[in-house]
Design a protein around this motif. Structure first.
Motif, PDB file in Angstrom:
ATOM      1  N   PHE A 127       0.857  -1.185   0.000  1.00 27.83           N
ATOM      2  CA  PHE A 127       0.000   0.000   0.000  1.00 27.83           C
ATOM      3  C   PHE A 127       0.894   1.236   0.000  1.00 27.83           C
ATOM      4  N   SER A 128       0.462   2.274  -0.706  1.00 27.67           N
ATOM      5  CA  SER A 128       1.163   3.561  -0.623  1.00 27.67           C
ATOM      6  C   SER A 128       0.143   4.685  -0.588  1.00 27.67           C
ATOM      7  N   ASP A 129       0.560   5.818  -0.020  1.00 34.16           N
ATOM      8  CA  ASP A 129      -0.339   6.959   0.141  1.00 34.16           C
ATOM      9  C   ASP A 129       0.503   8.223   0.254  1.00 34.16           C
ATOM     10  N   ILE A 130       0.008   9.318  -0.334  1.00 38.17           N
ATOM     11  CA  ILE A 130       0.723  10.592  -0.279  1.00 38.17           C
ATOM     12  C   ILE A 130       0.360  11.311   1.012  1.00 38.17           C
ATOM     13  N   SER A 131       1.355  11.697   1.765  1.00 35.46           N
ATOM     14  CA  SER A 131       1.121  12.421   3.018  1.00 35.46           C
ATOM     15  C   SER A 131       0.585  13.821   2.731  1.00 35.46           C
ATOM     16  N   GLY A 132      -0.540  14.178   3.386  1.00 35.96           N
ATOM     17  CA  GLY A 132      -1.098  15.516   3.260  1.00 35.96           C
ATOM     18  C   GLY A 132      -1.771  15.812   1.936  1.00 35.96           C
ATOM     19  N   PHE A 133      -2.091  14.774   1.164  1.00 33.92           N
ATOM     20  CA  PHE A 133      -2.644  15.009  -0.162  1.00 33.92           C
ATOM     21  C   PHE A 133      -4.018  15.662  -0.102  1.00 33.92           C
ATOM     22  N   THR A 134      -4.877  15.227   0.810  1.00 37.74           N
ATOM     23  CA  THR A 134      -6.241  15.772   0.883  1.00 37.74           C
ATOM     24  C   THR A 134      -6.217  17.270   1.148  1.00 37.74           C
ATOM     25  N   ARG A 135      -5.401  17.684   2.085  1.00 36.42           N
ATOM     26  CA  ARG A 135      -5.298  19.116   2.393  1.00 36.42           C
ATOM     27  C   ARG A 135      -4.748  19.892   1.201  1.00 36.42           C
ATOM     28  N   TRP A 136      -3.704  19.364   0.576  1.00 32.04           N
ATOM     29  CA  TRP A 136      -3.110  20.060  -0.571  1.00 32.04           C
ATOM     30  C   TRP A 136      -4.093  20.159  -1.729  1.00 32.04           C
TER      31      TRP A 136
END
Length: 277
Positions: free
Chosen positions: A97-106
């Motif tokens: 699994f991978s996910d971008i940190s802070g993507f939703t806020r950005w």
């Protein structure tokens, strides 16, 4: 291509005309004697050509669909070995699994064009790396990625493949950060979680919607590894660590809280690439 150039109804006519000309001039068969036979044979041949064309088109559509999950060479192998049904089976795999940190806020502060442009480049780059290491891309979930190693064809080294892919992904993230930071103002950092274990893999779903995917506790634990991974790091659960501990460098063991594990789960931060003797 015949149907595109001539249209489906003209293929039998063209074949009939060609055969009639051959018989008339080559074999001295009078056209009024040959027409009944040629009409039947031409229609039969034309229908056969159309069936072949349609079968080829269906095969290409299926290969394009499989290319969502596999690189094209592997999709072609799946077709050639007639594994397209991908029946559900219980199997030992490694999940990533991978996910971008802070993507939703950005993303909430950016235009749709900026988000689309960046995300398309990012996901394309990550998928290419996963394919290069023999991985199967299960799905994109916004900025998140679920991939697995070891199916549809067996890979005895599926855990090592997943860790090498994770390291390559983080290296590519550093390049993309330099590229996109001045363009859209994103400080790109990604968390990756990896786990090995027995899962159910195959075509799962309903009659109206089906997808090639993995389910099981090992999948859930891989996602928990990702959510607990350090920003910009790779967290590996014990089962995957035991398969690769002699080939990669890891940090100290840490405990990760997870549903169904009263004492927590052992996990290790991946510290470096595969060791070479």
């Amino acid at each position: 291509r015949f149907t595109q150039l001539l249209g489906p109804t003209r293929v039998p006519m063209a074949l009939t005309a060609a055969a009639l000309t051959t018989l008339w001039f080559g074999a001295l068969v009078l056209p009024w004697a040959a027409v009944p036979l040629l009409s039947v044979s031409g229609a039969w041949l034309g229908a056969g050509v159309i069936r072949l064309i349609r079968a080829h088109e269906e095969r290409m559509l299926l290969q394009n669909a499989l290319s969502r999950y596999f690189p094209r060479a592997l999709a072609a192998r799946v077709l050639s070995e007639k594994k397209t049904e991908l029946q559900p089976a219980s199997k030992e795999l490694t999940i990533l699994f991978s996910d971008i940190s802070g993507f939703t806020r950005w993303s909430s502060e950016k235009s749709p064009e900026d988000v689309h442009g960046f995300l398309s480049d990012y996901l394309e780059s990550m998928a290419a790396i996963l394919f290069e290491h023999g991985g199967t891309v299960d799905k994109f979930m916004g900025d998140g990625i679920l991939a697995f190693f070891g199916d549809p064809f067996d890979q005895p080294d599926h855990a090592a493949r997943a860790l090498n892919a994770a390291l390559a992904m983080q290296a590519k993230v550093a390049e993309l950060r330099e590229k996109w930071a001045p363009l859209v103002g994103i400080d790109l950092k990604v968390r990756v979680g990896v786990n090995s274990g027995r899962v159910i893999v195959g075509n799962l779903g309903s009659q109206t919607r089906i997808e090639y995917t993995v389910i099981g506790a090992a999948v859930n634990l891989a996602q928990r590894m990702e959510s607990n991974a350090p920003v910009g790091g790779i967290l590996v659960a014990k089962d995957a660590w035991e398969r690769t501990k002699d080939s990669f460098r890891f940090g100290e063991m840490r405990k990760v809280a997870a549903k169904g594990y009263d004492a927590g789960v052992e996990a290790y931060v991946l510290a470096g690439p595969e060791l070479r003797s």
